[in-house]
Design a protein around this motif. Structure first.
Motif, PDB file in Angstrom:
ATOM      1  N   GLU A   1       0.844  -1.188   0.000  1.00 41.33           N
ATOM      2  CA  GLU A   1       0.000   0.000   0.000  1.00 41.33           C
ATOM      3  C   GLU A   1       0.881   1.240   0.000  1.00 41.33           C
ATOM      4  O   GLU A   1       1.560   1.529   0.971  1.00 41.33           O
ATOM      5  CB  GLU A   1      -0.907   0.007   1.231  1.00 41.33           C
ATOM      6  N   ILE A   2       0.853   1.974  -1.103  1.00 41.62           N
ATOM      7  CA  ILE A   2       1.653   3.190  -1.179  1.00 41.62           C
ATOM      8  C   ILE A   2       0.799   4.449  -1.105  1.00 41.62           C
ATOM      9  O   ILE A   2       1.336   5.546  -1.090  1.00 41.62           O
ATOM     10  CB  ILE A   2       2.518   3.202  -2.447  1.00 41.62           C
ATOM     11  N   THR A   3      -0.495   4.302  -1.022  1.00 41.19           N
ATOM     12  CA  THR A   3      -1.382   5.468  -0.975  1.00 41.19           C
ATOM     13  C   THR A   3      -1.086   6.371   0.219  1.00 41.19           C
ATOM     14  O   THR A   3      -0.980   7.586   0.038  1.00 41.19           O
ATOM     15  CB  THR A   3      -2.854   5.015  -0.964  1.00 41.19           C
ATOM     16  N   PRO A   4      -0.915   5.865   1.433  1.00 36.71           N
ATOM     17  CA  PRO A   4      -0.592   6.767   2.549  1.00 36.71           C
ATOM     18  C   PRO A   4       0.729   7.509   2.353  1.00 36.71           C
ATOM     19  O   PRO A   4       0.841   8.686   2.670  1.00 36.71           O
ATOM     20  CB  PRO A   4      -0.514   5.841   3.759  1.00 36.71           C
ATOM     21  N   MET A   5       1.707   6.820   1.798  1.00 31.86           N
ATOM     22  CA  MET A   5       2.987   7.470   1.561  1.00 31.86           C
ATOM     23  C   MET A   5       2.841   8.581   0.524  1.00 31.86           C
ATOM     24  O   MET A   5       3.389   9.671   0.673  1.00 31.86           O
ATOM     25  CB  MET A   5       4.020   6.454   1.075  1.00 31.86           C
ATOM     26  N   LEU A   6       2.077   8.336  -0.532  1.00 33.22           N
ATOM     27  CA  LEU A   6       1.853   9.361  -1.551  1.00 33.22           C
ATOM     28  C   LEU A   6       1.096  10.550  -0.978  1.00 33.22           C
ATOM     29  O   LEU A   6       1.379  11.703  -1.328  1.00 33.22           O
ATOM     30  CB  LEU A   6       1.097   8.768  -2.736  1.00 33.22           C
ATOM     31  N   ASN A   7       0.143  10.297  -0.100  1.00 32.85           N
ATOM     32  CA  ASN A   7      -0.590  11.404   0.533  1.00 32.85           C
ATOM     33  C   ASN A   7       0.363  12.305   1.325  1.00 32.85           C
ATOM     34  O   ASN A   7       0.288  13.530   1.249  1.00 32.85           O
ATOM     35  CB  ASN A   7      -1.694  10.873   1.449  1.00 32.85           C
ATOM     36  N   VAL A   8       1.235  11.709   2.090  1.00 29.57           N
ATOM     37  CA  VAL A   8       2.196  12.485   2.886  1.00 29.57           C
ATOM     38  C   VAL A   8       3.128  13.262   1.971  1.00 29.57           C
ATOM     39  O   VAL A   8       3.403  14.451   2.195  1.00 29.57           O
ATOM     40  CB  VAL A   8       2.985  11.558   3.832  1.00 29.57           C
ATOM     41  N   MET A   9       3.614  12.641   0.924  1.00 29.93           N
ATOM     42  CA  MET A   9       4.525  13.313  -0.001  1.00 29.93           C
ATOM     43  C   MET A   9       3.852  14.496  -0.683  1.00 29.93           C
ATOM     44  O   MET A   9       4.472  15.538  -0.885  1.00 29.93           O
ATOM     45  CB  MET A   9       5.062  12.321  -1.041  1.00 29.93           C
TER      46      MET A   9
END
Length: 150
Positions: free
Chosen positions: A16-24
């Motif tokens: 799951e990379i969605t949370p990381m993309l949101n933070v970025m």
């Protein structure tokens, strides 16, 4: 003893990379907003750092010292021809070397700064700095920079 065999070897694990993309994206938006505000002409970012006295909760004196003898640093300027100035007053080298120990003994916070102005021979600078360092040790520094008075 029997080892378990993973029956689903054909399955690919999901990441799951969605949370990381949101933070970025939030971080990127922050930097874009700051850069846009700083890019306007005439705008400067002002940062006030606490002074040493404020950080240590030390009361500073109300009055500033007016006389050069009361300053927390002695600025020695070495000019072309070996001329010396102590706080903008001409002084002989022997006289300076006699007065520096007394100046430094009055307070442990006092410093001596040697600034070179103009074309002075390297040997003359090293001789003067060495003579001052023998008296003041680590409280004597060579000022390196443009050489302009502030």
């Amino acid at each position: 003893m029997k080892f378990r065999q993973n029956s689903s070897r054909d399955e690919i694990p999901e990441l799951e990379i969605t949370p990381m993309l949101n933070v970025m994206l939030v971080v990127l938006a922050f930097f874009v907003a700051v850069a846009a505000n700083l890019a306007e002409e005439g705008q400067h970012l002002r940062v006030r750092l606490p002074q040493e006295a404020e950080a240590l909760d030390i009361e500073t004196p109300e009055t500033e010292p007016d006389s050069p003898e009361e300053r927390e640093f002695l600025q020695v300027v070495l000019q072309e021809g070996g001329q010396l100035f102590a706080n903008d007053r001409p002084i002989e080298k022997a006289q300076l070397l006699e007065q520096v120990p007394g100046y430094l003994q009055r307070s442990p916070h006092r410093r001596v700064y040697l600034r070179v102005s103009g074309d002075v021979a390297y040997e003359t600078v090293i001789e003067t700095l060495t003579a001052l360092k023998e008296i003041g040790g680590d409280r004597v520094s060579l000022v390196i920079g443009s050489g302009e008075s502030r």
